[in-house]
Motif scaffolding. Sequence first.
Motif, PDB file in Angstrom:
ATOM      1  N   VAL A  30      30.531  34.002  35.589  1.00 34.30           N
ATOM      2  CA  VAL A  30      31.116  34.631  36.773  1.00 34.30           C
ATOM      3  C   VAL A  30      30.750  36.112  36.774  1.00 34.30           C
ATOM      4  O   VAL A  30      30.538  36.710  35.727  1.00 34.30           O
ATOM      5  N   LEU A  31      30.679  36.660  37.991  1.00 35.69           N
ATOM      6  CA  LEU A  31      30.446  38.095  38.157  1.00 35.69           C
ATOM      7  C   LEU A  31      31.784  38.731  38.525  1.00 35.69           C
ATOM      8  O   LEU A  31      32.466  38.273  39.456  1.00 35.69           O
ATOM      9  N   ILE A  32      32.168  39.768  37.768  1.00 32.51           N
ATOM     10  CA  ILE A  32      33.476  40.414  37.957  1.00 32.51           C
ATOM     11  C   ILE A  32      33.253  41.882  38.319  1.00 32.51           C
ATOM     12  O   ILE A  32      32.439  42.560  37.689  1.00 32.51           O
ATOM     13  N   ARG A  33      33.991  42.349  39.351  1.00 35.76           N
ATOM     14  CA  ARG A  33      33.989  43.781  39.664  1.00 35.76           C
ATOM     15  C   ARG A  33      35.091  44.428  38.826  1.00 35.76           C
ATOM     16  O   ARG A  33      36.269  44.040  38.941  1.00 35.76           O
ATOM     17  N   VAL A  34      34.720  45.356  37.974  1.00 34.48           N
ATOM     18  CA  VAL A  34      35.673  45.932  37.020  1.00 34.48           C
ATOM     19  C   VAL A  34      36.530  46.990  37.724  1.00 34.48           C
ATOM     20  O   VAL A  34      36.006  47.832  38.458  1.00 34.48           O
ATOM     21  N   LYS A  35      37.856  46.929  37.523  1.00 37.19           N
ATOM     22  CA  LYS A  35      38.747  47.918  38.132  1.00 37.19           C
ATOM     23  C   LYS A  35      39.225  48.950  37.115  1.00 37.19           C
ATOM     24  O   LYS A  35      39.137  50.153  37.352  1.00 37.19           O
ATOM     25  N   VAL A  36      39.763  48.485  36.006  1.00 33.46           N
ATOM     26  CA  VAL A  36      40.267  49.387  34.962  1.00 33.46           C
ATOM     27  C   VAL A  36      39.764  48.878  33.612  1.00 33.46           C
ATOM     28  O   VAL A  36      39.749  47.670  33.376  1.00 33.46           O
ATOM     29  N   ALA A  83      36.214  33.534  43.840  1.00 31.34           N
ATOM     30  CA  ALA A  83      36.115  34.950  44.189  1.00 31.34           C
ATOM     31  C   ALA A  83      37.494  35.451  44.624  1.00 31.34           C
ATOM     32  O   ALA A  83      38.258  34.718  45.263  1.00 31.34           O
ATOM     33  N   GLY A  84      37.813  36.706  44.252  1.00 36.95           N
ATOM     34  CA  GLY A  84      39.095  37.299  44.641  1.00 36.95           C
ATOM     35  C   GLY A  84      40.144  37.209  43.558  1.00 36.95           C
ATOM     36  O   GLY A  84      41.151  37.913  43.618  1.00 36.95           O
ATOM     37  N   GLN A  85      39.936  36.350  42.545  1.00 36.60           N
ATOM     38  CA  GLN A  85      40.934  36.231  41.475  1.00 36.60           C
ATOM     39  C   GLN A  85      40.922  37.466  40.581  1.00 36.60           C
ATOM     40  O   GLN A  85      39.850  37.963  40.220  1.00 36.60           O
ATOM     41  N   ARG A  86      42.121  37.937  40.203  1.00 39.57           N
ATOM     42  CA  ARG A  86      42.234  39.080  39.282  1.00 39.57           C
ATOM     43  C   ARG A  86      42.184  38.543  37.860  1.00 39.57           C
ATOM     44  O   ARG A  86      42.951  37.639  37.502  1.00 39.57           O
ATOM     45  N   VAL A  87      41.274  39.073  37.057  1.00 36.21           N
ATOM     46  CA  VAL A  87      41.037  38.486  35.730  1.00 36.21           C
ATOM     47  C   VAL A  87      40.783  39.557  34.667  1.00 36.21           C
ATOM     48  O   VAL A  87      40.329  40.658  34.956  1.00 36.21           O
ATOM     49  N   SER A  88      41.059  39.169  33.423  1.00 29.72           N
ATOM     50  CA  SER A  88      40.555  39.884  32.259  1.00 29.72           C
ATOM     51  C   SER A  88      39.642  38.878  31.547  1.00 29.72           C
ATOM     52  O   SER A  88      39.367  37.804  32.092  1.00 29.72           O
ATOM     53  N   ALA A  89      39.151  39.211  30.363  1.00 28.37           N
ATOM     54  CA  ALA A  89      38.291  38.242  29.672  1.00 28.37           C
ATOM     55  C   ALA A  89      38.262  38.497  28.176  1.00 28.37           C
ATOM     56  O   ALA A  89      38.372  39.639  27.724  1.00 28.37           O
ATOM     57  N   VAL A 132      34.251  30.375  30.639  1.00 29.70           N
ATOM     58  CA  VAL A 132      35.243  29.960  29.628  1.00 29.70           C
ATOM     59  C   VAL A 132      35.958  31.161  29.019  1.00 29.70           C
ATOM     60  O   VAL A 132      37.045  31.015  28.464  1.00 29.70           O
ATOM     61  N   ASN A 133      35.370  32.347  29.100  1.00 27.59           N
ATOM     62  CA  ASN A 133      35.995  33.548  28.534  1.00 27.59           C
ATOM     63  C   ASN A 133      36.962  34.230  29.493  1.00 27.59           C
ATOM     64  O   ASN A 133      37.654  35.164  29.098  1.00 27.59           O
ATOM     65  N   VAL A 134      36.966  33.775  30.742  1.00 24.99           N
ATOM     66  CA  VAL A 134      37.751  34.483  31.770  1.00 24.99           C
ATOM     67  C   VAL A 134      39.237  34.133  31.659  1.00 24.99           C
ATOM     68  O   VAL A 134      39.591  32.969  31.466  1.00 24.99           O
ATOM     69  N   TRP A 135      40.072  35.133  31.765  1.00 24.47           N
ATOM     70  CA  TRP A 135      41.534  34.960  31.678  1.00 24.47           C
ATOM     71  C   TRP A 135      42.172  35.397  33.000  1.00 24.47           C
ATOM     72  O   TRP A 135      42.296  36.602  33.263  1.00 24.47           O
ATOM     73  N   PRO A 136      42.579  34.446  33.862  1.00 27.48           N
ATOM     74  CA  PRO A 136      43.262  34.840  35.102  1.00 27.48           C
ATOM     75  C   PRO A 136      44.560  35.568  34.777  1.00 27.48           C
ATOM     76  O   PRO A 136      45.320  35.120  33.922  1.00 27.48           O
ATOM     77  N   ALA A 146      46.943  44.686  31.991  1.00 28.66           N
ATOM     78  CA  ALA A 146      45.930  43.621  31.976  1.00 28.66           C
ATOM     79  C   ALA A 146      44.607  44.127  31.402  1.00 28.66           C
ATOM     80  O   ALA A 146      43.839  43.357  30.834  1.00 28.66           O
ATOM     81  N   ALA A 147      44.360  45.453  31.544  1.00 30.25           N
ATOM     82  CA  ALA A 147      43.103  46.016  31.038  1.00 30.25           C
ATOM     83  C   ALA A 147      43.049  46.000  29.519  1.00 30.25           C
ATOM     84  O   ALA A 147      41.967  46.112  28.943  1.00 30.25           O
ATOM     85  N   ILE A 148      44.212  45.887  28.869  1.00 27.30           N
ATOM     86  CA  ILE A 148      44.209  46.023  27.403  1.00 27.30           C
ATOM     87  C   ILE A 148      44.730  44.763  26.697  1.00 27.30           C
ATOM     88  O   ILE A 148      45.267  44.830  25.595  1.00 27.30           O
ATOM     89  N   PHE A 149      44.518  43.604  27.313  1.00 29.30           N
ATOM     90  CA  PHE A 149      44.808  42.334  26.645  1.00 29.30           C
ATOM     91  C   PHE A 149      44.104  42.273  25.284  1.00 29.30           C
ATOM     92  O   PHE A 149      44.635  41.740  24.316  1.00 29.30           O
ATOM     93  N   ASP A 150      42.869  42.797  25.234  1.00 32.94           N
ATOM     94  CA  ASP A 150      42.040  42.670  24.032  1.00 32.94           C
ATOM     95  C   ASP A 150      42.669  43.354  22.804  1.00 32.94           C
ATOM     96  O   ASP A 150      42.949  42.687  21.798  1.00 32.94           O
TER      97      ASP A 150
END
Length: 345
Positions: A30-36, A83-89, A132-136, A146-150
Amino acid sequence: MLMKAVKKLNKGKGVEITTAAIPEPGPGEVLIRVKVAGICGTDLHIFKWDEWSQKRIKPPVIIGHEFVGEIVQVGFGVNHLRAGQRVSAEGHITCGRCKYCRNGQGHICQDVKLIGVDINGCFAEYICIPAVNVWPVHDDIPDKYAAIFDPLGNAMHAVMVEPVSMKNVLIIGAGSIGLFAIPIAKANGAGKIIVIDPNPMKRDIALKVGADLALDPEDSDLKDKVISVTGKNGPDRLLEMSGSSSALCVGLDLLGNGGSVSLLGIPPNNISINLAEKVIFKGITLHGITGRRMYETWYQCESFLLNHGNLIDPIITHCIDIEDIENGFRWMEANEAVKVLLKII
Ligand SMILES: [Zn+2]
Ligand SMILES: [Zn+2]
């Protein structure tokens, strides 16, 4: 089409704010537009071009691995995301084929690749990542968490590897992961929580997020102060987040018999410890902590953020534009910042 990106372009100190081609999602990606995004200690190592990064990093590479964003495109065969889903990974891309991947221990995959280290990362307007790495991200979890799940997941993994309920916990090293471990241990019903760190600003944050005692390693009464809080048996659990060999020795000294250690801080060199006296005869269990359990740790972090998220606010000390990333690194280097967030758009 070009996007803004922070790259390690050259072998040497620093990073460049430059441009890169917007990646295209291949099958299963998937292609993700990064926000934070969050700046990690690992990024600081790469910025400084220390010994570890000289061995590991092959410029040019886009750095960064902690982020939240929005899916803009899914590749062929990706049916469960849109598309449009907010995700981390999850930033560790596992092979899926080795013994450890196949028995549910992807965090110790033999052929893991790290985004922002081995392959392009998230300090950019867009990132491509396996589906498979994407986390909704749950609607009730704001972007700043959400930016710091990691890194929160690193702390979660270190705490959860053994029960902490009703146990006294000693945390050595109050960087962001050590600090995250405090409210996580508290939420798990820990007894007393003691933190050791040389930096007064970090000790202050440790107390704000729930530590009972925050001590300077140079304190000549260190041992007596720990005993005064935990009783003569000392702490039951040690979370070693500093990577300092002297700190590990102090921690093992203080730890009670039968205790357990989560080792997360990376020592720069070999460490010499008296295994017989400090580990074997005390019946100590040592756990090496790497990454996050996939995806048990992520579910635990989600639950923590939904119920106790606001407890981590004092740990997020700065939020800056991506153009100012160099300032973020300088503040971290000078120990003036803990978790620095980058606004990408
Ligand atoms: Zn990290
Ligand atoms: Zn594997």
